[in-house]
Scaffold this motif. Structure first.
Motif, PDB file in Angstrom:
ATOM      1  N   ALA A 187      36.063  33.734  38.861  1.00  0.00           N
ATOM      2  CA  ALA A 187      34.614  33.500  38.822  1.00  0.00           C
ATOM      3  C   ALA A 187      34.254  32.230  39.583  1.00  0.00           C
ATOM      4  CB  ALA A 187      34.140  33.415  37.374  1.00  0.00           C
TER       5      ALA A 187
ATOM      6  N   ARG B 118      33.628  39.750  33.161  1.00  0.00           N
ATOM      7  CA  ARG B 118      33.575  40.125  31.750  1.00  0.00           C
ATOM      8  C   ARG B 118      33.981  38.981  30.814  1.00  0.00           C
ATOM      9  NH1 ARG B 118      34.741  44.144  34.931  1.00  0.00           N
ATOM     10  NH2 ARG B 118      36.959  43.669  35.082  1.00  0.00           N
TER      11      ARG B 118
ATOM     12  N   ASP C 238      33.658  45.729  42.638  1.00  0.00           N
ATOM     13  CA  ASP C 238      32.310  45.347  42.208  1.00  0.00           C
ATOM     14  C   ASP C 238      31.700  44.304  43.145  1.00  0.00           C
ATOM     15  OD1 ASP C 238      32.523  47.064  40.073  1.00  0.00           O
ATOM     16  OD2 ASP C 238      33.047  45.511  38.615  1.00  0.00           O
ATOM     17  N   LEU C 239      32.504  43.330  43.555  1.00  0.00           N
ATOM     18  CA  LEU C 239      31.991  42.251  44.405  1.00  0.00           C
ATOM     19  C   LEU C 239      31.820  42.699  45.858  1.00  0.00           C
ATOM     20  CD1 LEU C 239      34.126  39.266  43.055  1.00  0.00           C
ATOM     21  CD2 LEU C 239      31.707  39.707  42.612  1.00  0.00           C
TER      22      LEU C 239
ATOM     23  N   SER D  47      30.465  38.948  35.765  1.00  0.00           N
ATOM     24  CA  SER D  47      31.140  39.842  36.715  1.00  0.00           C
ATOM     25  C   SER D  47      32.618  40.005  36.390  1.00  0.00           C
ATOM     26  CB  SER D  47      30.974  39.331  38.150  1.00  0.00           C
ATOM     27  OG  SER D  47      31.788  38.195  38.393  1.00  0.00           O
TER      28      SER D  47
ATOM     29  N   ILE E 104      37.246  44.249  39.892  1.00  0.00           N
ATOM     30  CA  ILE E 104      36.404  43.110  40.265  1.00  0.00           C
ATOM     31  C   ILE E 104      36.167  43.109  41.770  1.00  0.00           C
ATOM     32  CG2 ILE E 104      36.367  40.587  40.448  1.00  0.00           C
ATOM     33  CD1 ILE E 104      37.894  40.582  37.716  1.00  0.00           C
TER      34      ILE E 104
ATOM     35  N   ALA F 135      28.439  34.957  37.440  1.00  0.00           N
ATOM     36  CA  ALA F 135      29.827  35.098  37.880  1.00  0.00           C
ATOM     37  C   ALA F 135      30.746  35.391  36.698  1.00  0.00           C
ATOM     38  CB  ALA F 135      30.276  33.831  38.603  1.00  0.00           C
TER      39      ALA F 135
END
Length: 348
Positions: free
Chosen positions: A149, A126, A186-187, A124, A183, A121
């Protein structure tokens, strides 16, 4: 809407606090994987709707459905959502890794798996190199990403964000807006974002609901809300608009009803300029009463001879420099296609 089950469905959602109706029969569907923003001023009902979805408040009337399941009476822990607040609420005595893994710990996940998922997490967002630090050793933007996260490590179907960028300074807010959108992509989960900042909502969202007095004033994409505001409230709240009541619309625009024009759609020309000849182009004479330097542009305020005051936004480029034009006689030029009719009265 498609035939797919929406991530969130609200039907007739109402919340009363004593004699005050904070949310007034709201109907709304939010698609799975959508970045959806609820935008409005303080007291408009947007945060109460978020709390109703999260389960922190119970509705007076109506239904909250999450992925087809009625959760209207369910507790927050029995809803497959998680919430990120403005203050982040990180534990100061725990490391970043342990903060992120806390929700997994509460759920009884073993330490090895918990740490693996927490590190993933952090990667994800960074922050995988900061696992051993304490929250006090992080910047505001880093703490915000730790909170993200922690909220996503438990793999909720939807993430609720209650003005999570509100405590950041302007430059960091702008940076985090870009990162937050990346983010979310991406998720691939549904983000429901509450904000009073119209620029933030336009920057981040797939769609936006503009709230006013406990109801949704308008629902649409950022472009639809900005280019085609349906009401005076939306035109005035989402960006800046020049608003014309029925009398001035008739005199200046040649139209009946109430209308708006965005400042960047207007052009200021010298008073002795040749009148435009293109179809749909119109002009009105006036006097400049203020010129304001904005950095990226100049705002020129003009009192038209017909009685209205308009604001014109000029982009700063190599062809234009800032000049104080107060007192100058000018023509304001616009195109009929940029005039937007509004459904609500200008004066209520």
């Amino acid at each position: 809407m498609s035939d797919a089950v929406p991530a969130i469905r609200l039907r007739g959602l109402t919340k009363d606090f004593g004699s005050v109706t904070a949310v007034d029969h709201v109907d709304l569907e939010i698609a799975a994987g959508e970045f959806f923003s609820m935008l409005g001023p303080s007291g408009s009902g947007k945060t109460t709707v978020l709390r109703l979805i999260a389960g922190f408040e119970q509705p007076t009337e109506g239904v909250v459905e999450l992925f087809g399941r009625d959760v209207s009476g369910k507790a927050p822990f029995d809803r497959d959502v998680n919430t990120v607040f403005q203050d982040y609420a990180l534990f100061p005595h725990l490391s970043v890794l342990d903060n992120v893994g806390y929700g997994l710990r509460v759920r009884g996940v073993r330490k090895r798996e918990r740490d693996e998922r927490a590190r993933a997490a952090l990667a994800s967002v960074r922050l995988d190199g900061l696992a051993d630090r304490k929250p006090a050793q992080l910047s505001g933007g880093q703490r915000q990403r730790v909170a993200l996260a922690r909220a996503t490590v438990v793999q909720p179907k939807a993430l609720l964000l209650d003005e999570p960028l509100g405590a950041l300074d302007l430059k960091l807010r702008e940076q985090m807006q870009v990162e937050l959108k990346q983010i979310q992509r991406d998720l691939g989960i549904t983000f429901i974002f509450v904000t009073h900042d119209q620029e933030e909502a336009l920057t981040l969202s797939d769609r936006v609901a503009v709230f006013h007095d406990g109801r949704i004033e308008q629902l649409g994409t950022p472009q639809e809300l900005y280019e085609q505001p349906a009401t005076k409230f939306v035109a005035d709240f989402v960006g800046t608009s020049n608003l014309f009541d029925a009398e001035r619309s008739s005199a200046l625009l040649g139209r009946t009803g109430v209308h708006s024009i965005r400042p960047e759609k207007l052009v200021v020309a010298p008073a002795d300029a040749t009148a435009p000849t293109g179809d749909g182009e119109r002009t009105a004479a006036g006097t400049v009463v203020e010129t304001i330097y904005l950095g990226t542009g100049n705002r020129v305020v003009v009192d038209l001879d017909g009685g209205a005051r308009v604001s014109v936004l000029e982009q700063n480029d190599r062809h234009r420099t800032f000049v104080d034009r107060r007192g100058e006689r000018v023509l304001v030029v616009w195109h009929d296609a940029d005039v937007v009719p509004l459904s609500s009265p200008l004066i209520e």
